[in-house]
Design a protein around this motif. Structure first.
Motif, PDB file in Angstrom:
ATOM      1  N   ASP A  96      47.519  49.322  51.378  1.00  0.00           N
ATOM      2  CA  ASP A  96      48.380  48.137  51.295  1.00  0.00           C
ATOM      3  C   ASP A  96      47.689  46.909  50.725  1.00  0.00           C
ATOM      4  OD1 ASP A  96      50.573  49.467  52.187  1.00  0.00           O
ATOM      5  OD2 ASP A  96      50.283  48.929  54.304  1.00  0.00           O
ATOM      6  N   ALA A  97      46.363  46.937  50.667  1.00  0.00           N
ATOM      7  CA  ALA A  97      45.625  45.777  50.129  1.00  0.00           C
ATOM      8  C   ALA A  97      46.035  45.478  48.687  1.00  0.00           C
ATOM      9  CB  ALA A  97      44.121  46.032  50.208  1.00  0.00           C
ATOM     10  N   ILE A  98      46.498  46.506  47.971  1.00  0.00           N
ATOM     11  CA  ILE A  98      46.949  46.319  46.583  1.00  0.00           C
ATOM     12  C   ILE A  98      48.067  45.279  46.490  1.00  0.00           C
ATOM     13  CG2 ILE A  98      48.095  47.468  44.630  1.00  0.00           C
ATOM     14  CD1 ILE A  98      46.790  50.039  45.447  1.00  0.00           C
ATOM     15  N   TRP A  99      48.833  45.127  47.558  1.00  0.00           N
ATOM     16  CA  TRP A  99      50.007  44.253  47.518  1.00  0.00           C
ATOM     17  C   TRP A  99      49.740  42.896  48.162  1.00  0.00           C
ATOM     18  CZ3 TRP A  99      52.028  47.151  44.157  1.00  0.00           C
ATOM     19  CH2 TRP A  99      52.013  48.527  44.288  1.00  0.00           C
ATOM     20  N   ASP A 100      48.466  42.606  48.446  1.00  0.00           N
ATOM     21  CA  ASP A 100      48.130  41.358  49.158  1.00  0.00           C
ATOM     22  C   ASP A 100      48.534  40.093  48.416  1.00  0.00           C
ATOM     23  OD1 ASP A 100      47.149  42.563  51.376  1.00  0.00           O
ATOM     24  OD2 ASP A 100      45.025  42.198  50.956  1.00  0.00           O
ATOM     25  N   PHE A 101      48.415  40.130  47.098  1.00  0.00           N
ATOM     26  CA  PHE A 101      48.788  38.937  46.311  1.00  0.00           C
ATOM     27  C   PHE A 101      49.072  39.396  44.887  1.00  0.00           C
ATOM     28  CE2 PHE A 101      44.096  39.202  46.406  1.00  0.00           C
ATOM     29  CZ  PHE A 101      43.802  39.248  45.053  1.00  0.00           C
ATOM     30  N   PRO A 102      49.748  38.569  44.084  1.00  0.00           N
ATOM     31  CA  PRO A 102      50.044  38.969  42.702  1.00  0.00           C
ATOM     32  C   PRO A 102      48.783  38.917  41.844  1.00  0.00           C
ATOM     33  CG  PRO A 102      51.173  36.904  43.286  1.00  0.00           C
ATOM     34  CD  PRO A 102      50.334  37.271  44.448  1.00  0.00           C
ATOM     35  N   PRO A 103      48.603  39.864  40.921  1.00  0.00           N
ATOM     36  CA  PRO A 103      47.377  39.917  40.112  1.00  0.00           C
ATOM     37  C   PRO A 103      47.092  38.633  39.336  1.00  0.00           C
ATOM     38  CG  PRO A 103      48.934  41.649  39.449  1.00  0.00           C
ATOM     39  CD  PRO A 103      49.529  40.964  40.618  1.00  0.00           C
ATOM     40  N   ALA A 104      48.139  37.970  38.865  1.00  0.00           N
ATOM     41  CA  ALA A 104      47.919  36.778  38.044  1.00  0.00           C
ATOM     42  C   ALA A 104      47.788  35.507  38.882  1.00  0.00           C
ATOM     43  CB  ALA A 104      49.040  36.628  37.016  1.00  0.00           C
ATOM     44  N   ARG A 105      47.869  35.650  40.214  1.00  0.00           N
ATOM     45  CA  ARG A 105      47.717  34.493  41.106  1.00  0.00           C
ATOM     46  C   ARG A 105      46.907  34.880  42.335  1.00  0.00           C
ATOM     47  NH1 ARG A 105      48.912  32.239  37.314  1.00  0.00           N
ATOM     48  NH2 ARG A 105      50.602  30.785  36.851  1.00  0.00           N
ATOM     49  N   PRO A 106      45.598  35.159  42.155  1.00  0.00           N
ATOM     50  CA  PRO A 106      44.785  35.526  43.325  1.00  0.00           C
ATOM     51  C   PRO A 106      44.887  34.465  44.418  1.00  0.00           C
ATOM     52  CG  PRO A 106      43.554  35.927  41.312  1.00  0.00           C
ATOM     53  CD  PRO A 106      44.808  35.189  40.916  1.00  0.00           C
ATOM     54  N   SER A 107      44.797  34.913  45.657  1.00  0.00           N
ATOM     55  CA  SER A 107      45.058  34.012  46.786  1.00  0.00           C
ATOM     56  C   SER A 107      43.895  33.076  47.101  1.00  0.00           C
ATOM     57  CB  SER A 107      45.427  34.844  48.015  1.00  0.00           C
ATOM     58  OG  SER A 107      44.470  35.860  48.214  1.00  0.00           O
ATOM     59  N   GLY A 108      42.830  33.150  46.338  1.00  0.00           N
ATOM     60  CA  GLY A 108      41.716  32.230  46.564  1.00  0.00           C
ATOM     61  C   GLY A 108      40.492  32.716  45.821  1.00  0.00           C
ATOM     62  N   ALA A 109      39.468  31.854  45.764  1.00  0.00           N
ATOM     63  CA  ALA A 109      38.249  32.199  45.025  1.00  0.00           C
ATOM     64  C   ALA A 109      37.575  33.453  45.585  1.00  0.00           C
ATOM     65  CB  ALA A 109      37.270  31.020  45.051  1.00  0.00           C
ATOM     66  N   ALA A 110      37.793  33.723  46.881  1.00  0.00           N
ATOM     67  CA  ALA A 110      37.166  34.900  47.497  1.00  0.00           C
ATOM     68  C   ALA A 110      37.851  36.193  47.066  1.00  0.00           C
ATOM     69  CB  ALA A 110      37.204  34.769  49.018  1.00  0.00           C
ATOM     70  N   HIS A 111      38.984  36.068  46.355  1.00  0.00           N
ATOM     71  CA  HIS A 111      39.776  37.274  46.063  1.00  0.00           C
ATOM     72  C   HIS A 111      39.918  37.585  44.584  1.00  0.00           C
ATOM     73  CE1 HIS A 111      40.623  37.426  50.284  1.00  0.00           C
ATOM     74  NE2 HIS A 111      40.968  36.144  50.237  1.00  0.00           N
ATOM     75  N   ILE A 112      39.142  36.890  43.741  1.00  0.00           N
ATOM     76  CA  ILE A 112      39.319  37.148  42.305  1.00  0.00           C
ATOM     77  C   ILE A 112      38.861  38.553  41.911  1.00  0.00           C
ATOM     78  CG2 ILE A 112      39.237  34.713  41.576  1.00  0.00           C
ATOM     79  CD1 ILE A 112      36.338  35.299  40.616  1.00  0.00           C
ATOM     80  N   TRP A 158      57.075  40.765  34.597  1.00  0.00           N
ATOM     81  CA  TRP A 158      56.286  39.557  34.855  1.00  0.00           C
ATOM     82  C   TRP A 158      56.601  39.014  36.238  1.00  0.00           C
ATOM     83  CZ3 TRP A 158      54.057  41.577  31.264  1.00  0.00           C
ATOM     84  CH2 TRP A 158      54.348  41.501  29.904  1.00  0.00           C
ATOM     85  N   ARG A 159      57.897  38.955  36.543  1.00  0.00           N
ATOM     86  CA  ARG A 159      58.316  38.352  37.818  1.00  0.00           C
ATOM     87  C   ARG A 159      57.820  39.165  39.020  1.00  0.00           C
ATOM     88  NH1 ARG A 159      63.806  39.125  37.537  1.00  0.00           N
ATOM     89  NH2 ARG A 159      63.466  40.984  38.797  1.00  0.00           N
ATOM     90  N   ASP A 160      58.022  40.483  38.969  1.00  0.00           N
ATOM     91  CA  ASP A 160      57.723  41.296  40.155  1.00  0.00           C
ATOM     92  C   ASP A 160      56.278  41.792  40.195  1.00  0.00           C
ATOM     93  OD1 ASP A 160      60.388  40.986  40.728  1.00  0.00           O
ATOM     94  OD2 ASP A 160      60.967  42.940  39.912  1.00  0.00           O
ATOM     95  N   TRP A 161      55.759  42.198  39.032  1.00  0.00           N
ATOM     96  CA  TRP A 161      54.451  42.853  39.022  1.00  0.00           C
ATOM     97  C   TRP A 161      53.290  41.898  38.802  1.00  0.00           C
ATOM     98  CZ3 TRP A 161      53.105  47.644  40.501  1.00  0.00           C
ATOM     99  CH2 TRP A 161      54.161  48.511  40.776  1.00  0.00           C
ATOM    100  N   LEU A 162      53.512  40.882  37.979  1.00  0.00           N
ATOM    101  CA  LEU A 162      52.416  39.968  37.631  1.00  0.00           C
ATOM    102  C   LEU A 162      52.348  38.780  38.588  1.00  0.00           C
ATOM    103  CD1 LEU A 162      50.282  39.952  35.436  1.00  0.00           C
ATOM    104  CD2 LEU A 162      51.975  38.959  33.869  1.00  0.00           C
ATOM    105  N   TYR A 163      53.505  38.199  38.860  1.00  0.00           N
ATOM    106  CA  TYR A 163      53.527  36.951  39.632  1.00  0.00           C
ATOM    107  C   TYR A 163      54.159  37.100  41.021  1.00  0.00           C
ATOM    108  CZ  TYR A 163      52.478  34.684  35.144  1.00  0.00           C
ATOM    109  OH  TYR A 163      51.892  34.300  33.969  1.00  0.00           O
ATOM    110  N   GLY A 164      54.773  38.250  41.298  1.00  0.00           N
ATOM    111  CA  GLY A 164      55.549  38.367  42.541  1.00  0.00           C
ATOM    112  C   GLY A 164      54.713  38.763  43.748  1.00  0.00           C
ATOM    113  N   ASP A 165      55.109  38.288  44.910  1.00  0.00           N
ATOM    114  CA  ASP A 165      54.433  38.661  46.153  1.00  0.00           C
ATOM    115  C   ASP A 165      54.894  40.040  46.610  1.00  0.00           C
ATOM    116  OD1 ASP A 165      52.849  36.369  46.642  1.00  0.00           O
ATOM    117  OD2 ASP A 165      54.659  35.267  47.248  1.00  0.00           O
ATOM    118  N   GLY A 166      53.981  40.757  47.212  1.00  0.00           N
ATOM    119  CA  GLY A 166      54.342  42.022  47.853  1.00  0.00           C
ATOM    120  C   GLY A 166      54.546  43.170  46.883  1.00  0.00           C
ATOM    121  N   ARG A 167      54.880  44.315  47.455  1.00  0.00           N
ATOM    122  CA  ARG A 167      55.039  45.548  46.675  1.00  0.00           C
ATOM    123  C   ARG A 167      56.396  45.519  45.993  1.00  0.00           C
ATOM    124  NH1 ARG A 167      57.084  50.667  48.343  1.00  0.00           N
ATOM    125  NH2 ARG A 167      55.900  52.496  47.661  1.00  0.00           N
TER     126      ARG A 167
END
Ligand code: TRP
Ligand code: ZN
Length: 461
Positions: free
Chosen positions: A369-385, A448-457
């Motif tokens: 499930d970690a794959i769905w933690d945040f959208p690839p184009a918007r990492p949730s913080g510097a610790a997650h790039i 773009w909306r769901d896979w690149l920028y969207g939250d969750g699976r």
């Protein structure tokens, strides 16, 4: 004698921030301490673009002492009264700009330089920084170590994302690429390996200087220096491309077979990604205890022990995606890691393994499930790039594009993208616009909306 004085920080800040009146009419301002990276706001600096770094380093592993001179050629992008360089640790001895002593001040990673004469917008200027000391090992927001790493028999300079400022002053942000000449002098018996091509080697008084030349633009986070005992291997890749590998003798046996595949992997990557972007290639293999991750250092990726084929394919793919086409900011990291991960999927597909679609489906249906933690184009913080949404879900974005366009257009897209921004920088918005131009009859909005920028699976279509 140097006019440089160690100013009281508050006074220095005032000096750096105040324009002079008697400057022949230039009304400059300071360049600024960062380029507003969303994750590393103080990385890089405003007001200038570096075109070339000439680094002359001297390192002695016993005592861990580095002496350095950095000659930085840059072009002012505004009238400047002062500008910053990034440097973390080390002692600065002197700074000159255009041959004249400059005032300078340090605050954290910012080395603020106030040239004797103000600089005009568009002017090319040379800054020389002399420095020395024991370079630091820095810890990333995600806990990994970079900067200067002492190894069993030498040291490794590694930069991603902001470690290069531990071993040379510069504009340490991926948006400012430059060419490099790096000379490293080490005690006889040790070698110093860096990016690009070895252009000189000379010994004197028990020390040997190695000079390396990088002719194509390089982001500072993929610059490297490796000091130690290495078995040096030379060979040729596609079209006579010179290859140079440097392998810790302890890793020689385990590395032999996999490194022998570099020409064949580069050949396969050229057929998928287009012409190899640099004038040499190779690898550095150190001991797994000395470095804990692989890094796509330009022309010569670093590995923590003998890599497996997938990791070698990944780091070599980064030469196109990351090193040649460099992310404009650390938010665009998926353009590196999504592509390099996808290269592994594609390599498997072409070599009798799972298809990329199968890998996609396995991940989509799997329980990581970690794959769905945040959208690839918007990492949730510097610790997650460098988190799995950037790597795996980033690669899944590419598979979604391939599903929509079919194989031929998809290949045109990944190859064309590498060509369009070869030796440059690019961001996610440029990528999505590029894809849309290449397949104007298709609607990518949902991807773009769901896979690149969207939250969750994302749900099934
Ligand atoms: N870029 C490396 C790779 O995937 C991984 C890595 C090493 C990394 N150090 C890092 C990623 C620091 C982000 C930050 O090949
Ligand atoms: Zn990678």
């Amino acid at each position: 004698m140097s006019r440089s004085v160690r100013l009281v920080p508050a006074l220095a800040a005032v000096l750096a921030l105040t324009g002079t009146a008697c400057d022949g009419g230039v009304r400059g301002t300071p360049g600024g301490p960062g380029v507003h990276d969303p994750y590393f706001p103080r990385a890089g600096n405003g007001g200038y673009d570096v075109t070339h770094y000439a680094l002359t380093l001297d390192y002695t592993p016993a005592g861990r002492r580095l002496t350095g001179r950095a000659v930085i050629t840059a072009r002012a992008t505004q009238d400047l009264t002062a500008f910053d360089l990034d440097l973390d640790g080390l002692d600065v001895g002197s700074v000159t700009v255009e041959g004249r002593d400059a005032r300078w001040n340090r605050a954290g990673q910012e080395l603020t330089v106030r040239p004797h004469d103000d600089l005009r917008d568009g002017e090319t200027f040379t800054t020389t920084v002399r420095y020395s000391g024991t370079p630091r090992t820095l810890t990333d927001p995600d806990g990994s170590e970079e900067g200067w790493l002492a190894t069993a028999d030498g040291a490794l300079g590694l930069g991603e994302p902001v470690g290069s400022m531990a071993w040379f002053p510069g504009n340490h942000h991926p948006s400012d690429k430059a060419t490099y000449d790096i000379t490293v002098t080490v005690p006889d018996g040790l070698q110093a390996v860096s990016n690009g091509e070895l252009t000189g080697r000379s010994s004197k008084g028990g020390r040997t200087a190695y000079t390396w030349h990088t002719a194509q633009p390089m982001a500072s986070y993929v610059a490297t220096v490796a000091v130690g005992r290495y078995d040096i291997g030379r060979g040729t890749g596609p079209h006579g491309l010179p290859l140079l590998t440097a392998v810790d003798p302890e890793q020689a046996k385990a590395s032999e077979d996999v490194l022998a595949r570099i020409p064949e992997i580069l050949d396969w990557e050229e057929s998928n990604f287009g012409p190899y972007p640099f004038s040499s290639a190779g690898a550095v293999v150190d001991r797994p205890g000395d470095v804990r991750y692989a890094l796509e250092t330009q022309t010569r990726p670093v590995f923590p022990g003998a890599p497996d084929t997938g990791t070698l394919v990944h780091e070599l793919a980064h030469q196109w995606y990351g090193d040649s086409v460099t992310p404009r900011s650390w938010r665009d990291m998926w353009l590196n890691e999504g592509f390099a991960t996808y290269a592994e999927w594609l390599y498997q597909e072409d070599h009798g393994g799972r298809s990329a679609q199968q890998t996609f489906t396995d991940l989509y249906d799997g329980d990581d499930d970690a794959i769905w933690d945040f959208p690839p184009a918007r990492p949730s913080g510097a610790a997650h790039i460098s988190g799995s949404p950037v790597y795996e879900r980033g690669a899944m974005v590419l598979q979604k594009i391939r599903q929509k366009t079919g194989d031929d257009t998809f290949h045109d897209i990944i190859q064309g993208w590498a060509a369009a921004h070869r030796h440059g920088t690019a961001d996610t918005a440029q990528f999505t616009a590029y894809v849309e131009r290449k397949a104007p009859d298709k609607d990518f909005g949902g991807i773009w909306r769901d896979w690149l920028y969207g939250d969750g699976r994302p749900g099934r279509p």
